[in-house]
Design an enzyme around this catalytic site. Structure first.
Site, PDB file in Angstrom:
ATOM      1  N   GLU A   1       4.272 -14.436  -6.643  1.00 27.62           N
ATOM      2  CA  GLU A   1       3.322 -15.076  -7.569  1.00 27.62           C
ATOM      3  C   GLU A   1       2.838 -16.419  -7.022  1.00 27.62           C
ATOM      4  OE1 GLU A   1       2.158 -13.398  -9.892  1.00 27.62           O
ATOM      5  OE2 GLU A   1       3.670 -12.092 -10.781  1.00 27.62           O
TER       6      GLU A   1
ATOM      7  N   HIS B   1       7.692 -19.440 -14.026  1.00 26.97           N
ATOM      8  CA  HIS B   1       7.270 -18.167 -14.606  1.00 26.97           C
ATOM      9  C   HIS B   1       8.547 -17.398 -14.910  1.00 26.97           C
ATOM     10  CE1 HIS B   1       5.941 -14.104 -15.106  1.00 26.97           C
ATOM     11  NE2 HIS B   1       6.504 -13.722 -13.978  1.00 26.97           N
TER      12      HIS B   1
ATOM     13  N   HIS C   1      10.534 -14.222 -17.817  1.00 24.78           N
ATOM     14  CA  HIS C   1      10.326 -13.026 -18.638  1.00 24.78           C
ATOM     15  C   HIS C   1      11.148 -13.112 -19.933  1.00 24.78           C
ATOM     16  CE1 HIS C   1       9.606 -10.650 -14.564  1.00 24.78           C
ATOM     17  NE2 HIS C   1       8.661 -11.530 -14.818  1.00 24.78           N
TER      18      HIS C   1
ATOM     19  N   HIS D   1       4.139  -9.099 -19.746  1.00 29.56           N
ATOM     20  CA  HIS D   1       4.795  -9.462 -18.483  1.00 29.56           C
ATOM     21  C   HIS D   1       5.700 -10.679 -18.637  1.00 29.56           C
ATOM     22  CE1 HIS D   1       4.255 -10.527 -13.922  1.00 29.56           C
ATOM     23  NE2 HIS D   1       5.461 -10.798 -14.360  1.00 29.56           N
TER      24      HIS D   1
END
Ligand code: 13P
Ligand code: ZN
Length: 271
Positions: free
Chosen positions: A123, A146, A148, A218
């Site tokens: 990413e 980032h 989840h 996501h």
């Protein structure tokens, strides 16, 4: 191309302190169940710690394309989680599961300079685009995460929650902390291919307005002055999501704080 023998962190306590924070947060992500396998990634802008010795370090990798051109990143250095590396491993051994990269003068490529040739996160286009925008805006933010988070991702599977600011208002209204400590709320990016430049572009579009951005079905991205504060924003939002779900599990729809109560907080905290 030879990998450096001593760690770039040696005799650089200020840089080490920032990497220690990354390791601390990586451990939290694993403990929270937000980091299955290699799920999630962290990058921090460490340019302020790049002394003359760091600036002259020979690369230990080939030059890789970022996938996009990011003019504000000229001369910048980042610590990045490695692609396919586990958060739980990053927590214990950050320099074996992440690496320091230097942005090339064309602002479209990078090379790894320390400690090992660990390829950065898939990413990277999103992360570096976020850093590019943060530098350009002059907000002083140095960290991007980032991850989840289970409940927040679950909420993006419901079309109603994907409408602008619906989730922001719902999560703000669950507990005062979220209104106070996630003052901009969260933006929404409709589903896009992970690691794509389209995802990066859509993310920075939302970042103009928000410090936290949900990637539909996501995960979530957050930015902040340091990685601890970026994590905190996701943490408070996740807490609100858990309160909402707990109420629904008890068989009722939570009332939520009123607009007047939220406005009172906005004024009290100067939000
Ligand atoms: P990386 O292992 O490449 O960082 O990817 C994890 C992830 O969450 C992709 O969205
Ligand atoms: Zn992901």
């Amino acid at each position: 191309m030879q990998e450096s023998i001593k760690s770039i962190l040696e005799n650089r306590p200020a840089l080490k302190a920032e990497i220690d924070k990354v390791a601390e947060v990586a451990g939290y992500l694993w403990q929270r169940g937000w980091a299955e396998r290699n799920g999630g990634n962290i990058t921090i802008n460490i340019t302020e710690y790049a002394d003359d010795e760091i600036r002259t370090l020979a690369p230990i990798s080939e030059r890789y394309p970022i996938g996009t051109t990011l003019p504000a990143l000229k001369g910048c250095y980042f610590f990045c989680k490695g692609t396919n590396r586990r958060m739980r491993d990053l927590a214990r051994r950050p320099m074996e599961n992440g690496s320091v990269i230097r942005i090339a003068d064309d602002c479209a490529h990078y090379e790894i300079i320390a400690d090992r040739a660990v390829k950065p996160t898939s990413e990277l286009a999103s992360h570096l685009s976020m850093h590019n925008q943060m530098i350009a805006s002059g907000n002083g933010y140095k960290a991007a995460i980032h991850t989840h988070p289970i409940e927040l991702v679950a909420m993006t599977h419901h079309a109603e929650f994907l409408k602008k600011d619906v989730l922001t208002r719902l999560l703000w209204s669950m507990i005062p902390e979220t209104r106070a400590f996630c003052p901009k709320g969260l933006g929404i990016v409709p589903y896009k291919m992970p690691s794509s430049v389209e995802l990066a572009d859509a993310t920075i579009e939302q970042l103009r307005e928000y410090d936290v951005v949900m990637w539909e079905k996501h995960g979530v991205c957050a930015v902040g002055p340091d990685i601890i504060e970026a994590f905190d924003q996701v943490d408070v939002l996740s807490k609100s999501a858990l309160i909402y779900i707990a109420a629904r599990n008890m068989g009722f729809v939570p009332e939520g704080m009123s607009d007047a109560q939220m406005n009172e907080l906005k004024e009290a905290f100067n939000l």
